[in-house]
Write an enzyme that holds these catalytic residues in place. Structure first.
Site, PDB file in Angstrom:
ATOM      1  N   ASP A  81       0.840  -1.196   0.000  1.00 36.80           N
ATOM      2  CA  ASP A  81       0.000   0.000   0.000  1.00 36.80           C
ATOM      3  C   ASP A  81       0.874   1.244   0.000  1.00 36.80           C
ATOM      4  O   ASP A  81       1.795   1.372   0.810  1.00 36.80           O
ATOM      5  CB  ASP A  81      -0.887   0.025   1.243  1.00 36.80           C
TER       6      ASP A  81
ATOM      7  N   TYR B 145       2.549  10.270  -0.336  1.00 39.16           N
ATOM      8  CA  TYR B 145       3.708   9.737   0.385  1.00 39.16           C
ATOM      9  C   TYR B 145       5.011  10.063  -0.336  1.00 39.16           C
ATOM     10  O   TYR B 145       6.083  10.037   0.279  1.00 39.16           O
ATOM     11  CB  TYR B 145       3.620   8.218   0.543  1.00 39.16           C
TER      12      TYR B 145
ATOM     13  N   LYS C 249      -3.316   5.699  -3.418  1.00 37.60           N
ATOM     14  CA  LYS C 249      -4.393   6.627  -3.068  1.00 37.60           C
ATOM     15  C   LYS C 249      -4.244   7.946  -3.818  1.00 37.60           C
ATOM     16  O   LYS C 249      -3.135   8.448  -3.995  1.00 37.60           O
ATOM     17  CB  LYS C 249      -4.377   6.876  -1.548  1.00 37.60           C
TER      18      LYS C 249
ATOM     19  N   HIS D 143      -8.072   9.356  -0.794  1.00 42.95           N
ATOM     20  CA  HIS D 143      -7.289   9.409   0.444  1.00 42.95           C
ATOM     21  C   HIS D 143      -8.068   9.957   1.641  1.00 42.95           C
ATOM     22  O   HIS D 143      -7.780   9.607   2.784  1.00 42.95           O
ATOM     23  CB  HIS D 143      -6.032  10.259   0.219  1.00 42.95           C
TER      24      HIS D 143
END
Length: 295
Positions: free
Chosen positions: A44, A49, A74, A107
């Site tokens: 994931d 990120y 996401k 998200h």
């Protein structure tokens, strides 16, 4: 116990995966490679990120065939909208170095801009229809967010990724998800999110809690392993994060023991109702304006 879960559209996914939230990009590829070598088949990540490219590098370096790995990422709120979200898929697959995604998630509900959230989810539906993703879902959606979304869209989310650990079990979220056959996935499966950026709290250190540690001692397992096993036996997916090779292996070593009903209930009873991460109904405007790079 089966190591896979079946989503509400029939797609199967591994129950336990590696999360890379807060994993530095220069350590992410090695962590992903290690996880896949250990036996993980679920990874994931997320656009925000900043390590999707490194996830793809780790996958290729592992030698594991792409079709054996369930990849989920996401869409960040700055890419919510009809065309923006379709382009978010293009950015994600380009960075990951793949031609499709197994699961694409919104998200956060973005409550003050929910019309864009709905537009974004409709674009996820389009990607699903086109075969560019195998399943679609959401993250951090509370029951009222789910109700509003599902009233305006056609395909129920396959998964809701939320903060969930023994000290914050979100029973109302779990109940709402269960009503629509939406899988719960814990993004904070071992709890104690004292490290969450911008959230200076005094939450209990889950790894030192006497109930968790005591149960682990009976089984010869660590506190982290006990909590991960708790998730799996409760029918949830969990995505513990680590870049430490030893911990990555330890977190996956949870399929050779079983918690008793009494132990599961004791872990359930640790719930404090206190959130460690951000409130999904909050809206920090500066985050909505953060662009996701093209590469």
């Amino acid at each position: 116990m089966d190591t896979t879960l079946t989503l509400n559209n029939g797609v199967q996914m591994p129950a336990l995966g590696l999360g890379v939230f807060q994993s530095p990009p220069d350590e992410t590829a090695a962590a992903v490679r290690r996880a896949l070598e250990v036996g993980y088949r679920l990874i994931d990540t997320a656009a925000i990120y900043g390590n999707e490219r490194q996830v793809g590098e780790g996958l290729r370096a592992s030698g594991v065939d792409r079709d054996e790995v369930f990849l989920e990422t996401k869409v960040w709120v700055s890419d919510y909208g009809t065309e923006q979200t379709l382009h978010a898929w293009e950015k994600a697959v380009r960075k990951l170095g793949v031609d499709h995604l197994d699961l694409l998630i919104l998200h956060t509900p973005a409550p003050t801009r929910f019309e864009r959230t709905v537009e974004a989810y409709r674009s996820l539906q389009t990607l699903l229809e086109q075969g560019k993703v195998r399943a679609i879902g959401v993250s951090n959606f509370m029951p009222h967010h789910l109700a509003d979304l599902m009233a305006q869209t056609d395909v129920p989310p396959a998964l809701n990724q939320v903060e969930l650990h023994p000290f914050f079990t979100q029973p109302a979220v779990q109940q709402a998800d269960a009503q629509h056959d939406i899988l719960d996935q814990a993004w904070s499966p071992i709890g104690g999110i004292t490290f969450y950026p911008g959230y200076d709290n005094d939450l209990t250190n889950a790894l030192e809690d006497h109930t968790v540690v005591g149960i682990g001692r009976k089984h010869g397992k660590s506190a982290a392993q006990v909590m991960l096993r708790w998730h799996l036996q409760r029918g949830r997916s969990a995505i513990p994060k680590s870049v430490n090779p030893g911990r990555i292996a330890e977190n996956f070593d949870v399929f050779d023991f079983e918690l008793t009903d009494a132990e599961l209930d004791a872990l359930d009873a640790l719930d404090t109702g206190r959130r460690g991460g951000p409130d999904p109904d909050g809206d920090r405007a500066e985050l909505f304006d953060r662009p996701i790079p093209e590469a």
